[in-house]
Design a protein around this motif. Structure first.
Motif, short mmCIF file in Angstrom:
data_model
loop_
_atom_site.label_atom_id
_atom_site.label_comp_id
_atom_site.label_asym_id
_atom_site.label_seq_id
_atom_site.Cartn_x
_atom_site.Cartn_y
_atom_site.Cartn_z
N ALA A 489 47.55 60.95 -6.47
CA ALA A 489 48.17 61.84 -7.46
C ALA A 489 49.20 62.72 -6.78
O ALA A 489 50.34 62.86 -7.25
CB ALA A 489 47.10 62.70 -8.12
N ARG A 493 53.39 62.80 -7.02
CA ARG A 493 54.20 64.00 -7.28
C ARG A 493 55.27 64.17 -6.20
O ARG A 493 56.41 64.47 -6.49
CB ARG A 493 53.29 65.25 -7.34
CG ARG A 493 52.65 65.44 -8.73
CD ARG A 493 52.10 66.83 -8.91
NE ARG A 493 51.02 67.13 -7.97
CZ ARG A 493 49.75 66.75 -8.17
NH1 ARG A 493 49.41 66.05 -9.24
NH2 ARG A 493 48.81 67.09 -7.30
N THR A 498 55.22 58.75 -11.40
CA THR A 498 53.90 58.94 -12.04
C THR A 498 52.85 58.23 -11.22
O THR A 498 53.15 57.31 -10.44
CB THR A 498 53.89 58.33 -13.45
OG1 THR A 498 54.12 56.93 -13.30
CG2 THR A 498 54.97 58.94 -14.31
N GLU A 499 51.66 58.62 -11.42
CA GLU A 499 50.55 58.04 -10.67
C GLU A 499 50.37 56.57 -11.04
O GLU A 499 50.06 55.74 -10.20
CB GLU A 499 49.28 58.82 -11.01
CG GLU A 499 48.28 58.79 -9.90
CD GLU A 499 47.04 59.59 -10.27
OE1 GLU A 499 45.97 59.26 -9.75
OE2 GLU A 499 47.16 60.53 -11.08
N GLN A 530 37.19 62.10 -7.38
CA GLN A 530 38.59 62.03 -7.80
C GLN A 530 38.86 60.67 -8.42
O GLN A 530 38.42 59.65 -7.89
CB GLN A 530 39.49 62.25 -6.58
CG GLN A 530 39.29 63.65 -6.04
CD GLN A 530 40.57 64.20 -5.49
OE1 GLN A 530 41.57 63.51 -5.43
NE2 GLN A 530 40.53 65.47 -5.12
N GLU A 532 41.38 58.77 -8.60
CA GLU A 532 42.20 57.78 -7.86
C GLU A 532 41.42 57.07 -6.77
O GLU A 532 41.90 56.13 -6.19
CB GLU A 532 43.46 58.44 -7.26
CG GLU A 532 43.22 59.47 -6.19
CD GLU A 532 43.09 60.86 -6.75
OE1 GLU A 532 43.55 61.80 -6.14
OE2 GLU A 532 42.51 61.02 -7.84
#
Ligand code: ATP
Ligand code: MG
Length: 541
Positions: A489, A493, A498-499, A530, A532
């Protein structure tokens, strides 16, 4: 004691002295002129003056017949007389190569009386002595003289004397034939060289098929047959001079001179006298009038190379020639008119020259009637292989080597180099390669050091634009993941994306995100759960 009366004929000494001085005169007559016929006539006159010769004739063998080369004492019609070999006394002498003496012409039945009718204007009895003119032991002609008949004449000694005269004539003929042959050889050579020049500057010798080169051919073809002034622009070594030659040799002026002036090579003080010539006394050392290059190029083409380097005062004079086709020689007042087509070339930025005031605008506009831009080699890489082949063949032939081809890595090197010196640099690089090459193939290490980049060692793999961009993108993503210790994430950024896109790319590039996670971080990440770092995603990496 009575002094004996001097009789020149009765004294052998004085006769010999007279003969010696005649031989000297004869040799001077033969060597003092380039016109051999005139020299021969002169020899006959000398013989008539000093040796009781009434008339004389020199014949030379041409296409099996003896033709009269020189006569003295005969009527003019005798000039057209011919003798076949073996015909009459003259023909027999030429056939046998042996002298013949006719002591009394009136009693000789084989005497033809062809050149002069019997007793033609002369009532006296004559003797005839005919000696061959021998070159390399074959008779090439005859020397025949009519002498006043004298019963006590020593014919042996006469034959010897005229024999010496004839060998002098033979020598002169020999020299003239050598000069003639040399002249013919030079003429042949000249014709051959002209032909070679024309072929050399033929279109087919300007190598290249790329778009920019084709455009150039078209322009040359368009302008060659006209009288338009042409300005050729392009970097150094791109082939501007080659184009100038091609224009001349494809124009109606091809048979007239092509004269080149290297403006940059001439100091300002010399350029005007070189271009326009000078009058006698124009300056110290001007001992005679000298023609300038404009006059030398009359009817042909004058090529002003490096025109961008010409000084301002000469520019004014050039402008006048361009406008009026006339000028005055240095130190002269007569106006000289010329019919010359002008081609100029430069690698200078002329627009900059005009801004800086080093090049006259009016001259620029006069020159800029038809401009051909010769593109740099790096902009026509499509020509590179053809040029390489052309130079390979040319220099292999010149240096007597059998070199069949250029290896692929060497071709890659040629293709990836930026060629700041253009075709000339490439020509030199290939000549050098051919000189150092010891086999039948030019390898990368035969090429000059300036081309030796990583290519030469074969360590560079060639990549397409897509591959290069992909590699760069992969590096960026890996960097971002390293910075964020594998946090996707944050990495997304950082990269301003975008992720979802990042995840897609990570999968596409087979990036192992776990590598960027320190154990401590991973533990915390698992604890924080998390999204991701879901096991499926990690597994998919
Ligand atoms: N298209 C071509 N095909 C074959 N040979 C070429 C070509 N272009 C240039 N050359 C060769 O490259 C060399 C340099 O060409 P040339 O002397 O015409 O260049 P130039 O533009 O006048 O250079 P400079 O501005 O340095 O005087 C010459 O030996 C010429 O024969
Ligand atoms: Mg040049």
């Amino acid at each position: 004691m009575p002094v004996p009366k001097f009789d020149p004929d009765s004294s052998n000494d004085s006769r010999d002295a007279r003969r010696m001085s005649t031989l000297l005169e004869a040799s001077q007559a033969l060597s003092g002129t380039l016109n051999l016929k005139a020299g021969m006539s002169r020899v006959l006159t000398i013989l008539m003056r000093h040796h009781g010769v009434v008339r004389g004739m020199i014949t030379l063998l041409r296409e099996g017949e003896l033709h009269v080369e020189a006569i003295e004492g005969f009527e003019d019609r005798a000039r057209s007389v011919r003798y076949k070999l073996g015909e009459g006394i003259t023909g027999k002498v030429a056939e046998s190569g042996k002298p013949i003496v006719v002591p009394r012409v009136s009693r000789e039945p084989t005497f033809l009386h062809r050149a002069a009718k019997r007793g033609d204007g002369l009532r006296q009895e004559l003797s005839f002595v005919c000696v061959p003119i021998m070159l390399q032991r074959t008779a090439v002609g005859t020397l025949g003289v009519d002498l006043r008949f004298k019963a006590e004449r020593d014919f042996d000694s006469s034959v010897k004397f005229f024999g010496i005269v004839s060998s002098m004539i033979a020598q002169a003929i020999n020299v003239q034939r050598m000069v003639e042959e040399e002249r013919r050889r030079l003429l042949d050579e000249n014709t051959h060289l002209r032909q070679e020049l024309r072929e050399r500057y033929d279109f087919s010798n300007i190598i290249g098929t790329s778009g920019p080169t084709r455009l150039m051919y078209e322009q040359v073809a368009q302008v060659a047959q006209t009288n338009t002034t042409v300005l050729i622009r392009g970097e150094s070594g791109t082939g501007k001079e080659l184009i100038a030659h091609a224009i001349h040799y494809n124009s109606l002026r091809a048979k007239k001179p092509f004269v080149k002036v290297s403006c940059a090579a001439l100091p300002d003080t010399l350029i005007e006298s070189e271009l326009f010539g000078y009058e006698k006394g124009a300056f110290t050392g001007a001992t005679a009038r000298k023609k300038g290059r404009f006059e030398l190029a009359e009817g042909g083409t004058l090529f002003l190379d490096e025109i961008g380097d010409i000084n301002l005062s000469t520019q004014v004079k050039l402008l006048r020639v361009l406008q009026e086709r006339e000028f005055e020689r240095v130190g002269g007042t007569d106006t000289v008119k010329v019919n010359v087509r002008m081609i100029a070339a430069t690698n200078k930025d002329m627009e900059k020259g005009m801004l800086e005031g080093t090049f006259r605008e009016d001259l620029y506009y006069r020159l800029n009637v038809f401009t051909i831009f010769v593109p740099p080699l790096r902009d026509r890489k499509a020509d590179l292989l053809l040029l390489a082949d052309h130079f390979l063949e040319k220099f292999s032939r010149e240096h007597g080597k059998v070199i069949k081809r250029i290896s692929t890595p060497a071709i890659d090197m040629l293709m990836s180099y930026h060629w700041p010196g253009n075709v000339r640099e490439m020509e030199n690089a290939l000549e050098r390669a051919i000189l150092v090459c010891d086999g039948a193939v030019i390898h990368a290490h035969h090429l000059p050091p300036s081309l030796q980049t990583a290519d030469a060692s074969g360590t560079v793999t060639h990549v397409s634009l897509g591959d290069a961009v992909a590699a760069y993108e992969r590096d960026l993503i890996q960097d971002a993941l390293k910075t964020t210790r594998g946090n996707r994430a944050k990495a997304a950024r950082l990269l301003d994306t975008t992720e979802r896109i990042l995840n897609y790319k990570v999968r596409g590039y087979h990036i192992d995100v776990r590598r960027f996670k320190t154990p401590e971080v991973s533990r915390r990440m698992v604890a924080e759960r998390q999204p991701e770092s879901t096991p499926t995603e990690v597994a998919s990496d």
